[in-house]
Structures are given as C-alpha cells and as structure tokens.
Design an enzyme around this catalytic site. Sequence first.
Site, PDB file in Angstrom:
ATOM      1  N   SER A 101       0.787  -1.218  -0.015  1.00  9.75           N
ATOM      2  CA  SER A 101      -0.115  -0.013   0.241  1.00  9.75           C
ATOM      3  C   SER A 101       0.827   1.126   0.129  1.00  9.75           C
ATOM      4  CB  SER A 101      -1.043   0.039   1.447  1.00  9.75           C
ATOM      5  OG  SER A 101      -1.553  -1.297   1.266  1.00  9.75           O
TER       6      SER A 101
HETATM    7  N1  SAH Z   1      -0.532  -4.834   4.068  1.00  6.83           N
HETATM    8  C1  SAH Z   1       0.298  -5.055   3.003  1.00  6.83           C
HETATM    9  C2  SAH Z   1      -0.501  -4.822   1.820  1.00  6.83           C
HETATM   10  C3  SAH Z   1      -0.565  -6.258   0.795  1.00  6.83           C
HETATM   11  S1  SAH Z   1      -2.036  -6.138  -0.287  1.00  6.83           S
HETATM   12  C4  SAH Z   1       1.802  -4.688   2.729  1.00  6.83           C
HETATM   13  O1  SAH Z   1       2.195  -4.108   3.523  1.00  6.83           O
HETATM   14  O2  SAH Z   1       2.477  -5.045   1.751  1.00  6.83           O
HETATM   15  C5  SAH Z   1      -3.275  -7.028   0.237  1.00  6.83           C
HETATM   16  C6  SAH Z   1      -2.998  -8.547   0.695  1.00  6.83           C
HETATM   17  O3  SAH Z   1      -4.431  -8.883   1.335  1.00  6.83           O
HETATM   18  C7  SAH Z   1      -2.686  -9.328  -0.596  1.00  6.83           C
HETATM   19  O4  SAH Z   1      -1.281  -9.719  -0.486  1.00  6.83           O
HETATM   20  C8  SAH Z   1      -3.739 -10.498  -0.547  1.00  6.83           C
HETATM   21  O5  SAH Z   1      -3.375 -11.521  -0.939  1.00  6.83           O
HETATM   22  C9  SAH Z   1      -4.324 -10.429   0.676  1.00  6.83           C
HETATM   23  N2  SAH Z   1      -5.858 -10.931   1.109  1.00  6.83           N
HETATM   24  C10 SAH Z   1      -6.906 -10.623   0.329  1.00  6.83           C
HETATM   25  N3  SAH Z   1      -7.849 -11.424   0.751  1.00  6.83           N
HETATM   26  C11 SAH Z   1      -7.227 -12.115   2.035  1.00  6.83           C
HETATM   27  C12 SAH Z   1      -7.914 -12.866   2.881  1.00  6.83           C
HETATM   28  N4  SAH Z   1      -9.129 -13.201   2.837  1.00  6.83           N
HETATM   29  N5  SAH Z   1      -6.966 -13.337   4.235  1.00  6.83           N
HETATM   30  C13 SAH Z   1      -5.867 -12.939   4.180  1.00  6.83           C
HETATM   31  N6  SAH Z   1      -5.355 -12.030   3.289  1.00  6.83           N
HETATM   32  C14 SAH Z   1      -5.962 -11.552   2.153  1.00  6.83           C
END
Ligand code: SAH
Length: 271
Positions: A114
């Site tokens: 993000s």
């Molecule tokens: N906070 C992260 C952002 C990653 S993007 C960072 O700092 O890099 C959001 C993430 O949510 C993705 O990796 C995606 O695979 C995950 N995601 C989506 N649905 C999810 C779920 N039901 N449970 C766990 N992770 C999930």
Amino acid sequence: MATPPQRPGFPARIDLGRGGTTPPARAAAPRPAPVRAAVTGDGLPVVPAAASTVRDSIPARARMVQQLMAEGISDPLVLRAMGTVDRHHFVDGALVPQAYEDTALPIGLGQTISKPSVVARMLELLMQGGLRGDNGKLGRVLDIGTGCGYQAVVMGQICEEVYSIERLRDLHEKARANLRPMRIANVHLILGDGMAGFAKGAPYAGIVAAAGGEAVPDAWIDQLAYGGRIVAPVAAAPGQQALIVIDKSRQGIRQTVLEAVNFVPLKSGVA
Ligand code: SAH
C-alpha cells in the site's frame, strides 16, 4: 488452515538507534561512498538501488514523514514508526528507487504494497480507537493481508502484539523471509483466510484490512474487543470502495464511512 503463530526464540526488538529495521549485519557494513540522491518531479529524493543502505534511506524516510505530516498525519507514534521502518527492504530490487514515493508498488501475485500515505492514514485511524495503553500503544491487533509484511512491521512499532494473516502462501513466505533478519518478536505471521479473522489471538484492540470485500466479515466484529476499532476498505457503489471505521462498544456497533480508496479485493480461501 491457519498455522500457529511463529514465536521467534529471540527477544530482540527493533533497534531504533540504528535508524531502521534493516538487519544489524547490513547496518554494520562499511558505509559506501556517498551517492547523490536524485529528485523526482514532485521533489521526492530517489534513493538509487546501489545506495539502498540504512544510512542512505534515512533522508528519504524523513522526507516521506514530512509529506505525511503535510497531509495531516499527526500521531507521533505513527510518524515515528513510518520514519523508522525501511520500506525499501520490502520491495524487489528494481523498485527500490521508488520505495519512498507515495505510491503502491507490485509485490508479486497481482498484489501491491500500500501507499505510505494510506498505511499512515489507516494506522492513525486505528490508533484513535479506544484502547491505547499508558505508553500510547495499542495492545493486540490483527492485520488482514500481510502482503510483503511492511505494514505488519510498522504496526509492530505501535502495537504490543501483531497477528498478520495472508491467504497466498507465496506472499506469506515472502513476508516471512523479509521479516526473518529483522528479528521482530512481536509480529506473528499466519497463513490463512483472514475473512475468518484469527480467533486464537482474539479479542483484538484493533483490526486493519489491506483488502476490501462487500462488507466487513462478522468474524472480525466478533473478534474485536469492546472499545476496539476496525479500519477496512469495503465496497461502496459498484466498482468503488470506501474506507470505513467500526467502533464496538457494549451498546453496539458504530460505523463511519470515510474517503474513497482503492485496495485489492478481499478473497476467501488459502491459495
Ligand atoms: N499490508 C500489505 C498489503 C498487501 S495487499 C503490505 O504492507 O504489503 C493485500 C493483501 O491482502 C494481499 O497480499 C492479498 O493476498 C491479501 N488478502 C486478500 N484477501 C485475503 C484474505 N481473505 N485473508 C488474508 N489475506 C488476504
């Protein structure tokens, strides 16, 4: 299936004095010849890939924090955490020069880390929930969507205990590899479907999601402590998302809809 949280056997916390979360071995390496930082069109310094050491990222992080303050982020703990964690440590080599720009960056499997301004905004909202301790920190929190682990590490600076859950095995492993050399004892990475929350760590003082679904799953509300807060993107109109805050008290749930946001979708199941 969620695996039990890993508890590394070392008690070491991030050494703020070294100016970042980069492993001590790298921090102790001889300082390379100074590299003049380029400046982007909007005035942000660009740290060349070859200069991606802790020392060279300090000005870039400081500049990022200045921008966050200019955008209205004021929580000292959040600002300090954003200024401490090396974002460049979480992105692939070719993207290191952009690590401190206010932009989402690809982390593989179609997912993104993000934007710093979005991370800071969400964490400031989370911290404004009702359950901060005497030291200003939140207690136990749940981070849905570990991705590369960046936000989980930032949260580890401002919360006592972080449970961070990711549904994609490869990203979970990537985050695990990113965090390993940092020796952070209070951030626990879990492979699992965050739509079910993570009951073993409940109740949580706060829950934050980096992926947006149609609604906030009931499990998150159930696993939130009274006085706690959820910050998450949810579908607003078709094709649109809004950031929402949910506060839970013994009287009930209060939901506040905030600005439009653009997060990856919340999906079910582990893949
Ligand atoms: N906070 C992260 C952002 C990653 S993007 C960072 O700092 O890099 C959001 C993430 O949510 C993705 O990796 C995606 O695979 C995950 N995601 C989506 N649905 C999810 C779920 N039901 N449970 C766990 N992770 C999930």
